[in-house]
Design an enzyme around this catalytic site. Structure first.
Site, mmCIF file in Angstrom:
data_model
loop_
_atom_site.group_PDB
_atom_site.id
_atom_site.type_symbol
_atom_site.label_atom_id
_atom_site.label_comp_id
_atom_site.label_asym_id
_atom_site.label_seq_id
_atom_site.Cartn_x
_atom_site.Cartn_y
_atom_site.Cartn_z
ATOM 1 N N GLU A 111 0.888 -1.167 0.000
ATOM 2 C CA GLU A 111 0.000 0.000 0.000
ATOM 3 C C GLU A 111 0.917 1.205 0.000
ATOM 4 O O GLU A 111 1.581 1.470 1.002
ATOM 5 C CB GLU A 111 -0.878 0.013 1.258
ATOM 6 N N CYS A 143 -3.046 8.679 3.381
ATOM 7 C CA CYS A 143 -2.757 8.111 2.062
ATOM 8 C C CYS A 143 -3.921 8.350 1.109
ATOM 9 O O CYS A 143 -3.738 8.389 -0.103
ATOM 10 C CB CYS A 143 -2.481 6.634 2.204
HETATM 11 P P1 NAP Z 1 8.236 4.956 4.686
HETATM 12 O O1 NAP Z 1 9.357 5.858 4.997
HETATM 13 O O2 NAP Z 1 8.280 4.214 3.401
HETATM 14 O O3 NAP Z 1 8.159 3.955 5.926
HETATM 15 C C1 NAP Z 1 7.144 3.004 6.016
HETATM 16 C C2 NAP Z 1 7.582 1.856 6.891
HETATM 17 O O4 NAP Z 1 8.650 1.163 6.257
HETATM 18 C C3 NAP Z 1 8.089 2.278 8.264
HETATM 19 O O5 NAP Z 1 7.666 1.350 9.213
HETATM 20 C C4 NAP Z 1 9.595 2.209 8.090
HETATM 21 O O6 NAP Z 1 10.276 1.957 9.300
HETATM 22 C C5 NAP Z 1 9.731 1.020 7.172
HETATM 23 N N1 NAP Z 1 10.967 0.983 6.413
HETATM 24 C C6 NAP Z 1 11.578 2.003 5.788
HETATM 25 N N2 NAP Z 1 12.675 1.554 5.157
HETATM 26 C C7 NAP Z 1 12.740 0.219 5.397
HETATM 27 C C8 NAP Z 1 13.647 -0.801 5.023
HETATM 28 N N3 NAP Z 1 14.705 -0.550 4.262
HETATM 29 N N4 NAP Z 1 13.420 -2.055 5.465
HETATM 30 C C9 NAP Z 1 12.338 -2.333 6.228
HETATM 31 N N5 NAP Z 1 11.445 -1.405 6.616
HETATM 32 C C10 NAP Z 1 11.648 -0.145 6.199
HETATM 33 O O7 NAP Z 1 6.828 5.690 4.712
HETATM 34 P P2 NAP Z 1 6.267 6.699 5.813
HETATM 35 O O8 NAP Z 1 7.055 7.938 5.699
HETATM 36 O O9 NAP Z 1 6.142 6.031 7.121
HETATM 37 O O10 NAP Z 1 4.770 6.922 5.297
HETATM 38 C C11 NAP Z 1 4.414 7.890 4.364
HETATM 39 C C12 NAP Z 1 4.071 7.282 3.040
HETATM 40 O O11 NAP Z 1 3.213 6.173 3.233
HETATM 41 C C13 NAP Z 1 3.301 8.230 2.125
HETATM 42 O O12 NAP Z 1 3.876 8.200 0.861
HETATM 43 C C14 NAP Z 1 1.897 7.669 2.099
HETATM 44 O O13 NAP Z 1 1.200 7.902 0.903
HETATM 45 C C15 NAP Z 1 2.128 6.230 2.309
HETATM 46 N N6 NAP Z 1 0.970 5.614 2.934
HETATM 47 C C16 NAP Z 1 0.201 4.790 2.200
HETATM 48 C C17 NAP Z 1 -0.907 4.191 2.760
HETATM 49 C C18 NAP Z 1 -1.774 3.252 1.973
HETATM 50 O O14 NAP Z 1 -2.592 2.569 2.590
HETATM 51 N N7 NAP Z 1 -1.644 3.176 0.677
HETATM 52 C C19 NAP Z 1 -1.242 4.448 4.086
HETATM 53 C C20 NAP Z 1 -0.443 5.309 4.807
HETATM 54 C C21 NAP Z 1 0.660 5.888 4.223
HETATM 55 P P3 NAP Z 1 11.080 3.092 10.081
HETATM 56 O O15 NAP Z 1 10.073 4.098 10.482
HETATM 57 O O16 NAP Z 1 11.685 2.359 11.212
HETATM 58 O O17 NAP Z 1 12.079 3.645 9.100
#
Ligand code: NAP
Length: 522
Positions: free
Chosen positions: A256, A295
């Site tokens: 997602e 999102c």
């Molecule tokens: P993110 O930086 O991609 O992080 C998401 C998750 O992935 C966090 O738990 C993060 O952990 C983990 N993560 C990051 N790098 C990783 C790696 N190399 N290996 C394993 N895990 C890793 O996203 P975000 O900043 O939290 O969220 C914002 C984005 O999410 C926006 O673009 C939004 O559109 C999207 N979003 C989408 C939905 C949907 O349902 N489609 C819902 C909500 C948000 P850490 O925090 O420990 O780095």
């Protein structure tokens, strides 16, 4: 300072080494730390697979549903405490914090109800089966059994309670143990939620574990029976998908990701009409609820060209009434972004959009309430606009994860649909029209590029569930850049955690199998 711990193999465990610090985004004060360094994820995975999986598979759907009901209850009882954690750790207003926490308990309760309906069985069968040869004694049927692995849930920062609960509900109901990993920045809420469930002694051992901080080697250790459900940015998703072990063992992955969701005001709508007003209200709410960090938030709003100026003025007037600042101050309608890094990201994204659009309402000079602009991650709303959406590229491509949206005029509905599709796959499009024929056309035109089409007309003004509201009954997830995933959607969610297999056997054997299964109907 609070030290958050992971809950692995039935115990709370601290990592060693370098810690990540969680910050109150309104005050800039550090509120907690966490580390997962040195934690034994291989052993935690075995605990889930062997202990948790066996325990859950031994329960019927109704029994698993009863666990979810209890989870919903204890989390609801701790609502005020979780709201407080959200205000401190995520900078959200009370109302936005409730949105997350009530979403969590509501989704758990919904899946508890589905468990009850599925009843006293342990697996599912699809359809009626089919005769495979000339003899009616030899048939084929499809059976769904829980995967004998672990479901790892990696969540985004914006819905720490709901993200945890909606994924856990579906896995547990399916009979699969889960390891939940909240985004580190807002892990306080998810950590406390898991702690409440653990303290209540609801789940069998191994059914739910928590990783608070980096995943370390956890994902490298996933194999063919495991699944990863990821929510977050498209760039992180791309990195995760490329993992060698996922490719080698076909670990099932659901993504997602981000999304350029759209809203369209139908052609022929009159200025000042109830439909017009509904559109204005939703665009404003979607820009400002959770400071635009949803999102599903409306990023692009399309109106008939004749209504462009009127819509710009009306949305601008509504945004001018949104006070931004410290979520503890009762006068504040919109709290902080999750972090100063996110604040910088919003400013950078805005600069990119400004290359193709101009501000129609710019709150950036509006004073913050009870918050220091040099410290607080508070971003005021900005409504952008362009009169040339056809020539625009960045506006259809860059997701600014904050209180920013772009208003665009269209000349005819075919053009509007084409412009909306330039989002390359989104979670949701909403349609505002009093004309059912237009709504039906729009739904069919937009369904292929959206996980959900939300249509609002004056007759459902007080009934509809909201553009950005993810209902457990309906699918959540979108094609293309939105990740290509599917979550929720009632019983559809169970498919991800099950293995579908064909069983070809005598009718007697298939009758025996069907006796312990619930027919899957949607
Ligand atoms: P993110 O930086 O991609 O992080 C998401 C998750 O992935 C966090 O738990 C993060 O952990 C983990 N993560 C990051 N790098 C990783 C790696 N190399 N290996 C394993 N895990 C890793 O996203 P975000 O900043 O939290 O969220 C914002 C984005 O999410 C926006 O673009 C939004 O559109 C999207 N979003 C989408 C939905 C949907 O349902 N489609 C819902 C909500 C948000 P850490 O925090 O420990 O780095």
């Amino acid at each position: 300072m609070i030290e958050l711990e992971s809950h692995l193999e039935g115990q709370w465990k601290k990592g060693t080494g370098k810690k990540s610090t969680l910050i109150n985004p309104t005050t800039g004060v550090a509120v907690a730390q966490t580390s997962t360094e040195g934690l034994d994820f291989a052993s935690a995975l075995s605990w889930s697979r062997e202990v948790g999986g066996a325990a859950l598979r031994g329960l019927t759907f109704a029994e698993r549903g009863a666990l979810l009901k209890q989870m919903s209850k204890v989390l609801h009882e701790a609502r005020d405490e979780l709201i407080e954690a959200s205000i401190v750790n995520a900078g959200t207003t009370r109302s936005d914090s409730k949105f997350d926490i009530d979403g969590a308990t509501g989704t758990l309760a919904y899946y508890a109800g589905l468990g009850k309906k599925l009843g006293d069985r342990t697996h599912l069968v699809e359809g009626e089966g089919e005769q495979l040869t000339r003899s009616p004694r030899f048939w084929g049927h499809h059976v769904l059994t829980p995967r004998r692995g672990v479901a790892v849930h990696v969540n985004a920062f914006n819905f720490p309670a709901w993200g945890f609960a909606e994924k856990a509900a579906c896995a547990i109901l399916a009979g699969m143990p889960a390891i939940t990993k909240p985004a580190t920045a807002t892990a306080m809420v998810a950590e406390r939620a898991v702690e409440i469930v653990v303290q209540a002694g609801i789940l069998p051992e191994g059914a739910l574990q928590l990783v608070c901080g980096s995943t370390g080697d956890l994902l490298d250790l996933l194999g063919p029976q495991d699944v990863l459900a990821f929510t977050g940015s498209a760039s992180t998703a791309a990195q995760l998908r490329e993992r060698r072990n996922f490719l080698d063992t076909n670990t099932r992955v659901n993504v997602e990701a981000d999304s350029l969701n759209a809203a369209i005001l139908g052609p022929g709508t009159a200025e000042g009409s109830p439909t017009f007003e509904l559109f204005l209200k939703d665009v404003t709410r979607e820009m400002t609820q959770k400071a635009g960090q949803k999102c599903t938030a409306i990023r692009r709003a399309f109106v008939p060209r004749a209504l462009y100026d009127a819509a710009a003025q009306a949305i601008g007037a509504k945004l001018a009434r949104i006070s931004v600042g410290n979520p503890r101050n009762e006068a504040v309608r919109m709290g902080a972004l999750v972090s100063r890094a996110q604040f910088d990201g919003v400013r950078e994204g805005l600069a990119q959009l400004l290359a193709e659009a101009k501000p129609l309402y710019d709150g950036r000079n509006q004073a913050l309430v009870d918050a220091d602009p040099a410290v607080a991650a508070c971003a005021q709303p900005v409504l952008l606009g362009t009169t040339d959406p056809v020539g625009a590229r960045v506006l259809h491509d860059v997701e600014v994860f904050g209180p920013v949206s772009t208003l665009m005029p269209y000349d005819n509905e075919v053009q509007a649909f084409e412009l909306i599709r330039r989002g390359q796959g989104s979670l949701v499009a909403s349609v505002y029209s009093a004309d059912p024929a237009f709504t039906a056309r729009a739904a069919l035109e937009l369904a292929d590029s959206h996980g959900r089409v939300h249509a609002i007309s004056p007759d459902v003004a007080s009934l509809h569930t909201g553009h950005g509201n993810v209902m457990p009954h309906s699918l959540h997830g979108g094609p293309g850049r939105a990740g290509g995933g599917e979550e929720l959607g009632g019983l559809r969610a169970l498919g991800f955690y099950h293995r579908r297999s064909a069983v070809q056997a005598s009718t007697a054997a298939l009758d025996a199998l069907a006796a312990s299964a619930t027919p899957l109907t949607y």
